[in-house]
Write an enzyme that holds these catalytic residues in place. Sequence first.
Site, PDB file in Angstrom:
ATOM      1  N   SER A  46      23.212  20.406  13.974  1.00  0.00           N
ATOM      2  CA  SER A  46      22.267  21.307  13.646  1.00  0.00           C
ATOM      3  C   SER A  46      21.484  21.866  14.807  1.00  0.00           C
ATOM      4  CB  SER A  46      21.213  20.903  12.605  1.00  0.00           C
ATOM      5  OG  SER A  46      20.612  21.707  12.029  1.00  0.00           O
ATOM      6  N   ASP A 160      25.587  22.322   7.562  1.00  0.00           N
ATOM      7  CA  ASP A 160      24.782  21.360   8.559  1.00  0.00           C
ATOM      8  C   ASP A 160      24.928  20.048   8.863  1.00  0.00           C
ATOM      9  OD1 ASP A 160      22.232  20.157   9.747  1.00  0.00           O
ATOM     10  OD2 ASP A 160      21.110  22.062   9.381  1.00  0.00           O
TER      11      ASP A 160
END
Length: 308
Positions: A46, A160
């Site tokens: 991320s 993510d």
Amino acid sequence: MPDNHGPLPISLVLGSGGARGLAHIGVIQALEEDGRFAIRSVTGASIGAVVGGLYAAGKLAVYTEWVSSLSQTDVWRLLDFSFTRRGLIEGHALMRKLEELVGDVQMEELPIPFTAVAADIERRREVWLRQGSLFEAMRASMAIPGLFTPALHSGRWLVDGGLLSPLPLAPAKGFRAEQTVAVSLNGVARRVEAEVDLESGRAGRNPAPSNAPSGVLQWLGHLRSRWSPEAGEGSSAASVTAPDNAFEVMAKSLDAMQDRIARFQVAAYPPDLLVEIPVDACGVLDFHRAKDMIALGYATTRDLLKVR
């Protein structure tokens, strides 16, 4: 720690956690300033993939200058809303800027080996991205489920990396480095530390600033309350800022899940140095607080290095 054979080669692992991840920049600054370490590989999930990828490409200074100049209004303008079934934010403006900063860089050509970790939502497994477009890998790794739209990468829908691997220590074990330094963005909340210190008669180590902003997620909650078909004329601002609005619940739920997974990852692959940033240091999308987060990452790392 040997000091007569040059800097110690380390693998750097950067965790997920939204805008708190800007603290990664401060961590890197502290490590480089210390002089005892040489970063030989970077792994990130991320925001960790964003900061880590930019560092590996030699573009972190440019990104730091840009993100440090953002105001709350600037951040808002970068978040273009999609209101599709796949996510609230399309992120075209943000992605265009990130692509501009990164440029046309292939991961296998980076001077420092880099791994971006994403999650394949169809196969329910984490994906380690080490080849191909650096920008595309970063884009895939930062697609927060329900917020940013997923990224189509090599025929797979990726989201993510923090969903399955918030502190991706396992990929770092494949590189030649003597030690591993990991940065978790799910550390003990500042208010919890302050309460514990007050009970023991000592000043809080990291008291939360009294003027901390409520966060962009509450803006999203306000927008949702106005856009939602069931929102009536009598909707009040108080219901939006309440701590149990849908978006805050989503953010806290992700934090709780990631914290638990990260603990298992640390137990399975113990790093030699673990830097922990408080989970409530700032809101998930509070990128206008870049200077605060960078300073926090720097100070936290400096404190840890003083005792090594």
